[in-house]
Structures are given as C-alpha cells and as structure tokens.
Motif scaffolding. Structure first.
Motif, PDB file in Angstrom:
ATOM      1  N   PRO A  56       0.832  -1.211   0.000  1.00 15.50           N
ATOM      2  CA  PRO A  56       0.000   0.000   0.000  1.00 15.50           C
ATOM      3  C   PRO A  56       0.866   1.261   0.000  1.00 15.50           C
ATOM      4  N   GLU A  57       0.353   2.282  -0.674  1.00 16.77           N
ATOM      5  CA  GLU A  57       1.154   3.491  -0.930  1.00 16.77           C
ATOM      6  C   GLU A  57       1.742   4.122   0.340  1.00 16.77           C
ATOM      7  N   ARG A  58       0.912   4.262   1.376  1.00 15.81           N
ATOM      8  CA  ARG A  58       1.422   4.948   2.569  1.00 15.81           C
ATOM      9  C   ARG A  58       2.520   4.133   3.253  1.00 15.81           C
ATOM     10  N   VAL A  59       2.387   2.804   3.184  1.00 11.76           N
ATOM     11  CA  VAL A  59       3.418   1.935   3.763  1.00 11.76           C
ATOM     12  C   VAL A  59       4.701   2.068   2.948  1.00 11.76           C
ATOM     13  N   ALA A  60       4.557   2.026   1.622  1.00 17.15           N
ATOM     14  CA  ALA A  60       5.733   2.128   0.748  1.00 17.15           C
ATOM     15  C   ALA A  60       6.423   3.476   0.947  1.00 17.15           C
ATOM     16  N   TYR A  61       5.626   4.530   1.103  1.00 15.39           N
ATOM     17  CA  TYR A  61       6.211   5.859   1.308  1.00 15.39           C
ATOM     18  C   TYR A  61       6.954   5.913   2.647  1.00 15.39           C
ATOM     19  N   SER A  62       6.326   5.351   3.660  1.00 14.42           N
ATOM     20  CA  SER A  62       6.927   5.386   4.995  1.00 14.42           C
ATOM     21  C   SER A  62       8.267   4.649   5.016  1.00 14.42           C
ATOM     22  N   ILE A  63       8.327   3.508   4.330  1.00 14.92           N
ATOM     23  CA  ILE A  63       9.589   2.744   4.273  1.00 14.92           C
ATOM     24  C   ILE A  63      10.647   3.566   3.538  1.00 14.92           C
ATOM     25  N   ASN A  86       6.574  -0.094  -4.500  1.00 15.82           N
ATOM     26  CA  ASN A  86       7.705   0.408  -3.704  1.00 15.82           C
ATOM     27  C   ASN A  86       8.639   1.270  -4.539  1.00 15.82           C
ATOM     28  N   THR A  87       8.861   0.839  -5.779  1.00 13.77           N
ATOM     29  CA  THR A  87       9.802   1.579  -6.631  1.00 13.77           C
ATOM     30  C   THR A  87       9.372   3.036  -6.796  1.00 13.77           C
ATOM     31  N   VAL A 212      16.057  -3.455  13.224  1.00 15.51           N
ATOM     32  CA  VAL A 212      14.893  -2.638  13.585  1.00 15.51           C
ATOM     33  C   VAL A 212      13.703  -3.217  12.833  1.00 15.51           C
ATOM     34  N   VAL A 213      12.636  -3.491  13.584  1.00 10.07           N
ATOM     35  CA  VAL A 213      11.433  -4.052  12.946  1.00 10.07           C
ATOM     36  C   VAL A 213      10.291  -3.054  13.089  1.00 10.07           C
ATOM     37  N   THR A 214       9.746  -2.645  11.967  1.00 11.70           N
ATOM     38  CA  THR A 214       8.568  -1.775  11.982  1.00 11.70           C
ATOM     39  C   THR A 214       7.343  -2.638  11.737  1.00 11.70           C
ATOM     40  N   ASN A 215       6.372  -2.495  12.617  1.00 10.17           N
ATOM     41  CA  ASN A 215       5.141  -3.268  12.468  1.00 10.17           C
ATOM     42  C   ASN A 215       4.072  -2.334  11.903  1.00 10.17           C
TER      43      ASN A 215
END
Ligand code: ADP
Length: 243
Positions: A56-63, A86-87, A212-215
């Motif tokens: 999902p876009e917001r997850v990809a942006y956050s990463i 992600n790209t 580091v693990v982001t949930n």
C-alpha cells in the motif's frame, strides 16, 4: 500511447490488466484500491498477482522515507519490483534499480511510474532472476546502496500459519537472498509477513548490528513488518506505526 506500451506488445499486457468485473477473490483488494494507489483512477495497471502483493502506498512511502532520512542512500535496489508500488516511492528520493522476473509486470510498473510523474531516467529496470541480477550488478557496492526486498510470501495463505518461517519464502529462502544481497551492501530491508518467526530473524542480529522491525498496523491490526538489517539509524520511533 505512452512509452511503456512500447516496452512490450500492448495487446499482451492489456490481457493481464484486471478491470471490472473484478474476480470475487480480488474484491476486497479492489475495494482497497485507493490505499494501494491514491492515483488509482488516473489509470494504474495491476495484474492478478499484484493485486494481493503490492505494498500500500502509505506503507511504501513510509519505508522509503525512513530509509532515506536515516541512511541517505545514493542507490536503492528494489529486488522484487512487481508493478512498482515500492519503486515509485523510493524513486521520489533517489535513483533506483528495480529487479523483476516477469516482463509484463515491468511494463505495468513503467506505466505506473509515469502516472506518479517519476522520470524514466530515475529507475533502471532489469528483467531476470533476482540472484542472477544481484550477481551481475557488483558495481552497486561502490555506492551507498540499500537493498529492499519484498519477496514472494507464497500468496495470501501465509496468514493462516501461526508462525511464518523465513524458509517458506519462494523461490529462495530468506538466508539465500540475504547472503546474496550482503555481497553488495550490509544495508538490507525486507518486507515480510506479520507472523514472521522472530527467533529466526534474530539470528541475523549481532551486538553491533541490531535489526529494527517496523510493524505496520492497519485499522488496529498488524498487516506486515519491515525489517531493517544493519541500519540502526532507522528511527526507533518508526517501530510501531499506524498507517
Ligand atoms: P506474494 O507471494 O507476496 O504475492 P508475488 O508472488 O506476487 O508475491 O511475487 C512478488 C514479485 O516477485 C512478483 O512480481 C514476482 O514476479 C517477482 N518474482 C518472483 N520470483 C522472482 C525471482 N526469482 N526473481 C525476480 N523476481 C521474482
């Protein structure tokens, strides 16, 4: 016709784009389409498999943002590009090499990147098996490179397991992927199922190099995790994140 459509035979690509009527098995993903791509209505292309595997876009942006802010990479390698979720987000921050086995998905990713106004010069797509390609781009070790991988989890059935083993990734186990990536850079991020075996992950941690693990939580529930290896500067404040 955009340049993407020149990448392959448009009629072949067209056959793989999922459009209404949406197959029953994909309806819940279709209903979530604006979370996958906020610009979905501008003409995003996804094939069947990508509907349930795109980040999902917001997850990809956050990463992408966490990686960029903490490590300022000169180059990101997106090891399993798929249709480009992600790209697109990495390319907002720095140049990207995107690896993908399936040429149809590469054509779709190029099209999707254009919708997000990413210049085509920003992303180099390499079609091939991830291990072959990683072996062929040794030059990437000369740069401050981050390798991001969102390897196939084996479809939606992963969520039925109480614990997901790193050996269940296909076609290569996590260990094979990690070792190949590590030849290029120690800075590796992996997007993995929420039920990934934490004890197995811990084997990649040393006193010097924590993981580091982001949930990523969605409507209060864990959806997936992103693990950052040897990247201790990734802010701990991203450790639990509502998206
Ligand atoms: P999931 O099981 O999470 O749904 P997918 O099966 O959609 O994941 O795979 C993610 C992406 O990885 C797909 O775009 C697929 O084509 C690509 N892929 C699979 N195997 C390889 C490989 N050996 N090398 C490069 N890309 C691959």
């Amino acid at each position: 016709m955009s340049e993407i459509e020149n990448f392959g035979d448009y009629e072949t690509i067209e056959k793989h784009i999922i459009r209404p009527p949406i197959p029953n098995a994909l309806k819940k993903y279709w209903n979530n389409r604006y979370n996958l791509f906020s610009r979905f209505d501008e003409g995003i292309w996804l094939d069947y498999q990508s509907w349930y595997s795109v980040t999902p876009e917001r997850v990809a942006y956050s990463i992408a943002q966490s990686i960029f802010e903490s490590h300022k990479p000169e180059l990101v390698i997106d090891a399993f590009s798929g249709c480009g979720g992600n790209t697109i987000q990495f390319a907002k921050f720095c140049p990207v090499i995107s690896i993908e086995l399936d040429p149809i998905k590469i054509a779709m990713a190029k099209h999707n990147l254009a919708i997000y106004e990413i210049p085509s010069s920003r992303v180099t797509f390499i079609q091939g098996d991830v291990l072959d390609v990683l072996r062929s781009i040794d030059f990437a070790s000369q740069y401050r490179t981050i390798i991001f991988m969102s390897p196939p989890w084996g479809g939606p059935s992963y969520s039925g397991k109480s614990t997901y083993s790193l050996n269940d990734l296909i076609p290569y186990t996590f260990d094979i992927l990690y070792k190949e990536a590590f030849r290029i850079t120690p800075y590796i991020a992996a997007f993995l199922p929420k039920n990934t075996d934490i004890d197995e992950l811990a084997q990649y941690s040393t006193d010097k190099n924590r993981i580091v693990v982001t949930n990523f939580l969605y409507e209060g529930y864990s959806k997936a995790i992103c693990c950052y290896f040897n990247m201790k500067n990734v802010l701990a404040s991203t450790a639990l994140q509502q998206v």
